[in-house]
Design an enzyme around this catalytic site. Structure first.
Site, PDB file in Angstrom:
ATOM      1  N   GLU A 293      -4.239   6.953   6.424  1.00  0.00           N
ATOM      2  CA  GLU A 293      -3.301   8.472   6.030  1.00  0.00           C
ATOM      3  C   GLU A 293      -2.960   7.536   4.433  1.00  0.00           C
ATOM      4  O   GLU A 293      -1.721   6.869   4.182  1.00  0.00           O
ATOM      5  CB  GLU A 293      -2.384   8.896   6.787  1.00  0.00           C
ATOM      6  CG  GLU A 293      -2.468   9.591   7.338  1.00  0.00           C
ATOM      7  CD  GLU A 293      -1.185   9.570   8.110  1.00  0.00           C
ATOM      8  OE1 GLU A 293      -0.881  10.718   8.731  1.00  0.00           O
ATOM      9  OE2 GLU A 293       0.304   8.994   7.521  1.00  0.00           O
ATOM     10  N   ARG A 296      -0.948   6.523  -2.428  1.00  0.00           N
ATOM     11  CA  ARG A 296      -0.667   6.287  -3.185  1.00  0.00           C
ATOM     12  C   ARG A 296      -1.479   5.753  -3.518  1.00  0.00           C
ATOM     13  O   ARG A 296      -1.836   5.533  -4.914  1.00  0.00           O
ATOM     14  CB  ARG A 296       0.883   5.166  -3.194  1.00  0.00           C
ATOM     15  CG  ARG A 296       1.378   3.801  -4.333  1.00  0.00           C
ATOM     16  CD  ARG A 296       1.745   3.552  -4.246  1.00  0.00           C
ATOM     17  NE  ARG A 296       3.193   3.537  -3.067  1.00  0.00           N
ATOM     18  CZ  ARG A 296       4.314   3.924  -3.640  1.00  0.00           C
ATOM     19  NH1 ARG A 296       5.031   3.682  -4.088  1.00  0.00           N
ATOM     20  NH2 ARG A 296       5.075   3.746  -2.608  1.00  0.00           N
ATOM     21  N   CYS A 364      21.189  13.488 -19.664  1.00  0.00           N
ATOM     22  CA  CYS A 364      22.077  13.300 -19.804  1.00  0.00           C
ATOM     23  C   CYS A 364      22.759  12.226 -18.267  1.00  0.00           C
ATOM     24  O   CYS A 364      23.872  13.027 -17.157  1.00  0.00           O
ATOM     25  CB  CYS A 364      23.326  14.928 -19.894  1.00  0.00           C
ATOM     26  SG  CYS A 364      23.315  15.542 -21.259  1.00  0.00           S
TER      27      CYS A 364
HETATM   28  N1  LLP Z   1       1.581   8.309   6.328  1.00  0.00           N
HETATM   29  C1  LLP Z   1       3.248   9.223   6.135  1.00  0.00           C
HETATM   30  C2  LLP Z   1       3.505   9.529   7.693  1.00  0.00           C
HETATM   31  C3  LLP Z   1       3.692   8.724   5.299  1.00  0.00           C
HETATM   32  O1  LLP Z   1       5.370   8.395   5.422  1.00  0.00           O
HETATM   33  C4  LLP Z   1       3.587   8.073   4.246  1.00  0.00           C
HETATM   34  C5  LLP Z   1       4.510   7.843   2.880  1.00  0.00           C
HETATM   35  C6  LLP Z   1       2.196   8.346   4.219  1.00  0.00           C
HETATM   36  C7  LLP Z   1       1.283   8.200   5.000  1.00  0.00           C
HETATM   37  C8  LLP Z   1       1.790   7.504   2.963  1.00  0.00           C
HETATM   38  O2  LLP Z   1       2.089   6.267   2.461  1.00  0.00           O
HETATM   39  P1  LLP Z   1       1.137   5.526   1.209  1.00  0.00           P
HETATM   40  O3  LLP Z   1      -0.337   5.547   1.578  1.00  0.00           O
HETATM   41  O4  LLP Z   1       1.697   6.263  -0.518  1.00  0.00           O
HETATM   42  O5  LLP Z   1       1.866   4.502   1.034  1.00  0.00           O
HETATM   43  N2  LLP Z   1       8.284   7.936  -2.226  1.00  0.00           N
HETATM   44  C9  LLP Z   1       8.333   7.048  -2.256  1.00  0.00           C
HETATM   45  C10 LLP Z   1       6.748   6.514  -1.307  1.00  0.00           C
HETATM   46  C11 LLP Z   1       7.551   7.154   0.343  1.00  0.00           C
HETATM   47  C12 LLP Z   1       6.641   6.825   0.974  1.00  0.00           C
HETATM   48  C13 LLP Z   1       6.825   8.248   1.793  1.00  0.00           C
HETATM   49  N3  LLP Z   1       5.981   7.929   3.335  1.00  0.00           N
HETATM   50  C14 LLP Z   1       8.375   6.298  -4.043  1.00  0.00           C
HETATM   51  O6  LLP Z   1       7.953   6.893  -5.033  1.00  0.00           O
HETATM   52  O7  LLP Z   1       7.356   4.891  -3.956  1.00  0.00           O
END
Ligand code: LLP
Length: 440
Positions: A293, A296, A364
């Site tokens: 999954e 990013r 702000c």
């Molecule tokens: N699967 C699940 C169950 C997740 O909770 C997440 C991300 C992903 C996949 C995807 O993960 P990635 O491949 O994107 O690392 N807002 C934070 C990141 C929060 C990630 C939440 N879950 C940031 O801006 O760094």
């Protein structure tokens, strides 16, 4: 071609004959003239390259069936859902809003997975009515899904979310028996869970899921996760559950600055796939459908935010501030996580970076600093600042703080820009307000 997640800039970013930054063949100064600022720019080549690296590596290295699903929380939008679907990915959604967007984009329900630790009854019902797979998170959800399944005459298709005690802090990780997490089932107590499911004629528990964190550069945690999950998967089969899918989550990091050094997408996929395959062979299991999954690493490197620079302030012997016409509302990651980014002046990308400046947003709030103490050439009001690797969790977490309308987004490819997200207007925001008569 290099792996997109290892590049700070989109793959097509270059300096053009006019001496400006261009992305997807589009001059950044032309883009802002046409669409205004702040502007999110998404590079189609980078997006598709990242998708293909996941899909092709899975196909090449995993001996069983496999599916990469885009974790759309990183940026859920019709155009992105449709594009990743074209590339053969499924979609992970976490709310009715994300779910409806994916379906509206044409993603078939059998390639959509609904996550969430507190899905509402409405969201669960929508999932059952549309036929997507649910990633069940807790006992309340299992009981509610059973009732809904009986009343709607459906057999909810579920994966079980587990928290297997692998905790990542980006550059280090620990393994513990119990994990302090709001998500998922504790795998140290699987007997009750598997017994309940085995005796439940409504729910179809088709597999297991875990996600250990985000912006991870190490491979070892995912290798360990693969082995642990296969052991749990085998246990489920032993209980007589109809397991067929194993979802290892996402989490692969990307390069935001020169000091970031994530492994390539292909290396990550090879590690995970080999880990699952080896563990299955050791236990004599047939290969489950392997799902990962990524969020990013698909969309992050493809995104660039263009801002118009404005006022400047020099605090003698302390700091020089330059400003942009956005900030924490379009990119809340620096103020939320202390995230660091790389920037370039798009209308003079080759000018020598001779000054140390701090790029402040227009909100702000003193903490509204986008880039602290970075090197830029001398700049003036009207210059265009490009901030790289802003595709993931930027628009997705954007707000209207200070009543700033959220930016537009364009998809660039082969010298053409296509609007994929309209700029919000103040009227869009006002439309949601209601002014009671007695206050006028
Ligand atoms: N699967 C699940 C169950 C997740 O909770 C997440 C991300 C992903 C996949 C995807 O993960 P990635 O491949 O994107 O690392 N807002 C934070 C990141 C929060 C990630 C939440 N879950 C940031 O801006 O760094």
């Amino acid at each position: 071609m290099p792996s997109p997640n290892q590049q700070i800039r989109p793959l097509t970013a270059q300096v053009n004959a006019r001496g400006n930054l261009e992305i997807g063949g589009c001059d950044a100064t032309d883009l802002v003239a046409a669409y205004g600022t702040p502007l999110y720019v998404l590079d189609e080549v980078t997006l598709r390259t990242a998708c293909r690296e996941y899909v092709e590596t899975l196909k090449r290295v995993y001996p069983g069936e496999a599916l990469a699903i885009y974790a759309s929380k990183a940026w859920n939008m019709l155009a992105l859902c449709a594009l990743v679907h074209q590339e053969g990915l499924g979609i992970d959604v976490v709310s009715a809003g994300e779910l409806v967007t994916a379906l509206q984009a044409g993603v078939p329900a059998d390639r959509v997975y609904l996550h969430g630790n507190n899905k509402s009854v409405e969201e669960l019902t929508l999932a059952l009515e549309t036929g997507v797979t649910l990633v069940a998170d807790n006992w309340w959800e299992l009981h509610t899904l059973t009732e809904l399944g009986v009343s709607l005459g459906t057999k909810p298709r579920i994966l079980l979310r587990l928290t297997p005690g692998i905790e990542c802090h980006t550059h280090e990780y620990i393994q513990t028996g119990h994990l302090d997490s709001k998500f998922g089932f504790d795998p140290t107590n699987l007997g009750d869970l598997f017994t309940f499911l085995e005796g439940n004629e409504t729910l179809q528990a088709v597999g297991i899921h875990a996600h250990i964190g985000s912006q991870i550069f190490e491979l070892q945690p995912h290798q360990d996760l693969a082995r642990l999950l296969v052991e749990i998967y085998a246990k489920g089969l032993h209980f007589g559950l109809p397991f067929q899918e194993l979802n290892v989550g996402g989490g692969l990091g990307i390069s935001y600055t020169e000091s970031d050094d994530p492994p390539a997408i292909s290396t990550w996929v090879e590690t995970v796939a080999a880990g699952v395959a080896r563990a299955c062979e050791a236990l004599n299991l047939s290969y489950p459908k392997l799902i990962c999954e990524p969020g990013r690493s698909i969309v992050g490197p493809a995104g660039v935010t263009l801002y118009r620079m404005g006022s400047q302030k020099v605090v003698p012997e302390v700091r020089s501030y330059v400003t942009i016409d956005g900030g924490m509302s379009d990119n809340p990651r620096p103020i939320t996580y202390g995230a660091r980014y790389t920037a370039l002046v798009a209308n003079k990308p080759e000018a020598a970076p001779t000054e140390t400046v701090t790029v402040a947003g227009k909100h702000c709030e003193s903490g509204d600093i986008l880039l602290k103490d970075i090197q830029l050439p001398p700049t003036e009001a009207g210059d265009i600042l490009a901030v790289f690797a802003t595709g993931a969790y930027n628009y997705a977490m954007a707000s209207n703080y200070n009543r700033l309308p959220r930016p537009a987004a364009v998809l660039v490819h082969d010298r053409e820009a296509t609007l994929v997200l309209k700029r919000e207007t103040v009227m869009d925001l006002l439309r949601q307000d209601h002014l009671p008569e007695r206050l006028t």
